[in-house]
Scaffold this motif. Structure first.
Motif: not given
Ligand code: KG4
Ligand code: ZN
Length: 343
Positions: A86-110
């Motif tokens: 859980x604690x490892x997944x959260x790092x990548x997941x949260x960073x990717x979501x922040x990037x998607x939000x900041x750049x206005x891009x779609x986010x895909x959870x895999x």
């Protein structure tokens, strides 16, 4: 041409990759934590997440700049959302979501397992299409052993899985018992050619049963019982015999069950992926079986077998090509995520 950036931090590798919408991987970097966890004989979750946190941002910058790209070139962002720590997944997941939000891009959870499952289709040379074809897939990693009928992207039917230890887990636990460095899988693989695979008759669990499930804990116990009968320091020859006999048992079970399921379901295309698919004995045995039975075989490339982000980027590209919509930014991670078909 649109580009997808993917982040993988489900366990002990920090990884970032970029794929083109054709499936071609234009950049893929993995920062391994093996040296960090080796003194502990296994992955320490808190050390893993803190290391992901420290390494991820620079790795994103290195991956993009190494390919002459910038964040402005991206069309979508993806991250592994499970299964994993859980604690490892959260790092990548949260960073990717922040990037998607900041750049206005779609986010895909895999799903990490979908990443492994589709990895044999990652194009290797010009002309490879990257199209996902129906196949029977054997996924063998540190956490999972799965036999899956792949009908298409997002359409998976799990035929069998392990009832106890995963294949990679068995390699690592037996490696530890034999006093080998972590992870045990590659260490056992390296010693196997020096040993006699028939020196010890270890059990081939669940081969006699008419099901597609696996079990490796009895095999692990059999190695422990055998070790108790041997000198405390077995010496290199005996160690190689133990490695070769253990590996022969794992490989025979995996290949026999793959062959049986392929026969039952009439599959002409087999795929094998996950960390254990690096194993030289398994690769040879599955190639021999495919040749003997006239089936096509796609093995994941070694660099796409152990954890990496190229397979996550490729899965995101495949899902986009199949018309599967992006994920909401409030989608949770799931440490126990299973491989279920998309609704
Ligand atoms: O797919 P992966 O990197 O991580 C998970 O998703 O679990 O797989 C890691 C596993 C470890 O158990 C490791 O020992 C095993 O793959 N492995 C191998 C070999 N290379 C890695 N097992 C047997 N032979 C190998 N050559
Ligand atoms: Zn994995």
């Amino acid at each position: 041409m649109s580009l997808v950036l993917a982040i993988e931090t489900s366990c002990d590798e920090t990884a970032v990759a970029v794929a083109v919408d054709t499936g071609i991987i234009v950049a893929s970097e993995v920062a391994s934590q093996i040296a960090l966890h080796a003194p502990h004989g296994g992955v320490v979750p808190e050390l893993a997440s803190r290391s992901h946190n420290a390494r991820l941002r620079p790795l994103i910058e290195e991956t993009l700049s190494g390919a002459g790209l910038s964040l402005r070139d991206l069309a979508a962002v993806a991250a592994t959302s499970g299964p994993g720590l859980a604690s490892s997944l959260l790092v990548g997941d949260t960073t990717a979501k922040a990037l998607a939000l900041g750049l206005g891009l779609p986010f895909h959870s895999i799903n990490h397992m979908e990443g492994h499952l589709l990895s044999p289709f990652i194009p290797r040379e010009a002309g490879d299409s990257g199209d996902i074809r129906p196949n029977l897939s054997l996924v063998v990693s540190g956490g999972h052993t799965l036999l899956v009928l792949v009908h298409g992207t997002g359409r998976y039917e799990v035929l069998g899985s392990t009832v106890d230890d995963a294949a990679g887990e068995a390699f690592d636990k037996v490696g530890k018992m034999l006093g080998l460095p972590y992870p045990g899988g590659p260490e056992i693989d390296r010693r196997t050619p020096l040993g006699d695979p028939e020196a010890f008759a270890f059990p081939r669990s669940m081969l006699d049963r008419d099901c597609h499930d696996f079990s490796f804990s009895g095999l692990k116990t059999a190695v422990r019982i055998q070790l108790e009968k041997l000198p405390a320091s077995p010496g290199e020859t005996l160690l190689a015999d133990l490695c070769a006999s253990f590996q022969a048992a794992v490989v025979e079970v995996l290949v026999t069950k793959l062959d049986r399921a392929a026969r039952e379901h009439g599959c002409g295309l087999l795929t094998v992926s996950g960390g254990v698919s690096c194993n030289a004995g398994l690769r040879r045995a599955v190639q021999d079986m495919a040749e003997r039975t006239g089936r096509e075989l796609l093995l994941a490339a070694p660099e796409h077998s152990t954890d990496n982000a190229a397979m996550i980027a490729f899965a995101a590209v495949a899902r986009r090509a199949a018309g599967i919509p992006p994920s909401p930014l409030d989608a949770d991670i799931d440490p126990n995520l299973t491989l279920t078909p998309d609704p």
